[in-house]
Design an enzyme around this catalytic site. Structure first.
Site, PDB file in Angstrom:
ATOM      1  N   ALA A 172      -4.798   7.267  -3.902  1.00 38.79           N
ATOM      2  CA  ALA A 172      -3.553   7.096  -4.362  1.00 38.79           C
ATOM      3  C   ALA A 172      -3.628   5.774  -4.538  1.00 38.79           C
ATOM      4  O   ALA A 172      -3.553   4.706  -3.824  1.00 38.79           O
ATOM      5  CB  ALA A 172      -2.519   7.172  -3.045  1.00 38.79           C
ATOM      6  N   SER A 197       0.816  -1.359   0.022  1.00 37.36           N
ATOM      7  CA  SER A 197      -0.008   0.052  -0.045  1.00 37.36           C
ATOM      8  C   SER A 197       0.955   1.346  -0.064  1.00 37.36           C
ATOM      9  O   SER A 197       2.093   1.028  -0.459  1.00 37.36           O
ATOM     10  CB  SER A 197      -0.985  -0.110   1.295  1.00 37.36           C
ATOM     11  OG  SER A 197      -2.067   0.890   1.040  1.00 37.36           O
ATOM     12  N   ASN A 198       0.164   2.396   0.399  1.00 38.97           N
ATOM     13  CA  ASN A 198       1.093   3.632   0.514  1.00 38.97           C
ATOM     14  C   ASN A 198       0.717   4.576   1.680  1.00 38.97           C
ATOM     15  O   ASN A 198      -0.271   4.096   2.333  1.00 38.97           O
ATOM     16  CB  ASN A 198       1.184   4.396  -1.056  1.00 38.97           C
ATOM     17  CG  ASN A 198      -0.462   4.646  -1.322  1.00 38.97           C
ATOM     18  OD1 ASN A 198      -1.225   5.298  -0.731  1.00 38.97           O
ATOM     19  ND2 ASN A 198      -1.142   4.000  -2.397  1.00 38.97           N
ATOM     20  N   ASP A 199       1.287   5.600   1.853  1.00 41.35           N
ATOM     21  CA  ASP A 199       0.957   6.435   2.853  1.00 41.35           C
ATOM     22  C   ASP A 199      -0.284   7.271   3.014  1.00 41.35           C
ATOM     23  O   ASP A 199      -0.484   7.956   4.044  1.00 41.35           O
ATOM     24  CB  ASP A 199       2.163   7.473   3.110  1.00 41.35           C
ATOM     25  CG  ASP A 199       3.265   6.716   3.792  1.00 41.35           C
ATOM     26  OD1 ASP A 199       3.226   5.909   4.426  1.00 41.35           O
ATOM     27  OD2 ASP A 199       4.417   7.116   3.376  1.00 41.35           O
ATOM     28  N   SER A 200      -1.195   7.355   2.035  1.00 40.40           N
ATOM     29  CA  SER A 200      -2.384   8.116   1.878  1.00 40.40           C
ATOM     30  C   SER A 200      -3.170   7.715   2.943  1.00 40.40           C
ATOM     31  O   SER A 200      -3.686   6.552   3.103  1.00 40.40           O
ATOM     32  CB  SER A 200      -3.087   7.814   0.521  1.00 40.40           C
ATOM     33  OG  SER A 200      -4.147   8.451   0.484  1.00 40.40           O
TER      34      SER A 200
END
Ligand code: CTP
Length: 403
Positions: free
Chosen positions: A282, A216-219
């Site tokens: 994101a 995943s990512n930091d959004s």
């Protein structure tokens, strides 16, 4: 950073509180209003103070209530009902008891609330709260019809549990519902998105490796959720397609998704009915080639040379492939912000791109700074501000687009 743009800045509401058990909800409503920048002036019916203290409302609104306990109410002058009536942009009687409704309907004026109402000439909301028997009484119905014929708007009541312990009609609307009606009434700015349907995506997608692991990512989803809130306040009908675990703002339809492909399917289903897409999510560019149905053992990740690898495939570019009359996307960049964002604007065939410099600790924060870029090359560089305020500027830009 607090929002500098509040939906009810410069607005004044006269909150008339009458004698009903639901009077305990009036402080919650006044709090919602003051937090939205509204000035709240309260007036009490003769017996309302048996149900809720005027001092409580003074503390919450910062204004001295017009109530029996405050005697001559010096700050409002010699004729408090007249000067109070002049201050309001909207008179909200909440809760409105059967007795107060009867009084207001007949023009009686013998307590602070009814005196002020009779002196007031602007729009009003009446929010009834009473036992089912009183609500269904033909006299109450007549009184309500009379008030409506003179321009008042009735909000509720609804059916539900009542103070008596019974279930039935007569229950007051919740403070958030009354608040939403007030925001809608003032149209926030001018309600220019009324009749428009907007789909907004939010959050970082999760691409499963197995049942316990994902890429995943930091959004955080905060930007997308702020956009949903502001779009609603501008009058739009909003569908929020979110992968985040943030709460759903009130009066917004939410569809929870996890992966990019779920988000893609949700947008494909929504595209034929919506006017505008704002792609604040994101989206992960890749997903693992396989999503294992069982937890993969550590040893199974290792190849012969002891290095670890996960095979990945590219996700579809969602915003580029779906069809909406107006499409807005975000560009998260760490270098050459404007150039890279402009090429995404063209490549993805967008009507606007919000270029974000993500080196500045944007993820998860309450603030954001961005440059809005349009197909004709126009740029609008915005300073650091709350995500709510940025959402406001993004949505206001729609006024100049074909939407
Ligand atoms: N986006 C999308 N589908 C993807 C990837 C991104 O719809 N598979 C959308 C994002 O929601 C965002 C915009 O495209 O609104 C730009 O996303 P960004 O990650 O900045 O750009 P990418 O196209 O992924 O390019 P790169 O990762 O090379 O910067």
């Amino acid at each position: 950073m607090k929002s500098k743009i509040k939906p009810l800045s410069d607005k004044t509401v006269i909150l008339g509180i009458s004698a009903s058990i639901a009077a305990y909800k009036a402080p919650a409503l006044s709090r919602l209003l003051t937090k939205a920048g509204c000035s709240v002036e309260t007036c009490f019916s003769e017996n309302a103070e048996h149900f809720i203290g005027a001092e409580t409302l003074r503390g919450l609104t910062g204004n001295i209530p017009y109530a029996k306990t405050y005697g001559s109410h010096e700050s409002l002058g010699a004729e408090p009902h007249l000067s109070l009536a002049e201050r309001g942009g909207l008179f909200v009687v909440c809760p409105a008891s059967a007795s107060t409704i009867a009084k207001l309907s007949q023009g009686l004026s013998n307590d602070p609330l009814s005196l002020t109402y009779l002196s007031y000439t602007g729009p009003s909301f009446i929010v009834p709260s009473m036992a089912t028997e009183m609500w269904e009484n033909s006299q109450t119905k007549e009184n309500c019809e009379n008030l409506k014929s003179k321009g008042a708007t009735l909000l509720g009541p609804v059916s539900g549990p009542l103070a008596s312990g019974k279930d039935g009609f007569g229950r007051m609307l919740e403070p958030t519902e009354v608040y939403n009606a007030i925001v809608e009434h003032f149209g926030r700015v001018d309600g220019f998105l009324k009749g428009k349907s907007i789909v907004i995506t939010a959050g970082g997608t999760k691409e499963r490796i197995d049942p316990v692991r994902y890429i995943s990512n930091d959004s955080s989803g905060k930007m997308g959720h702020a956009l949903a809130e502001v779009a609603r306040d501008f009058g739009a009908e909003v569908l929020l397609i979110s992968s985040s675990d943030l709460e759903t703002p009130s009066n917004i339809k939410r569809q929870q998704v996890e992966s990019a492909s779920e988000m893609h399917s949700a947008l494909e289903a929504a595209q034929s009915q919506a006017d505008i897409l704002i792609m604040a999510a994101a989206v992960a560019d890749f997903r693992p080639t396989e999503n294992a149905s069982h937890k993969i053992k550590k040893s199974d990740f290792l190849s012969k040379d002891s290095s670890r690898s996960i095979s990945i495939v590219e996700n579809a570019d969602i915003v580029a492939s779906v069809t909406f009359p107006t499409k807005i996307a975000f560009a998260a960049e760490t270098e050459d912000l404007v150039d890279k964002a402009t090429s995404k604007l063209k490549r993805k065939n967008l009507d606007m791109i919000v270029a974000n410099d993500v080196t500045k600790g944007v993820f998860g924060s309450e603030t954001n700074s961005a440059t809005l870029i349009f197909p004709d090359g126009t740029q609008n560089e915005l300073p650091k501000m709350s995500k709510y305020d940025l959402a406001y500027y993004i949505l206001r830009s729609l006024k100049d687009l074909k939407a």
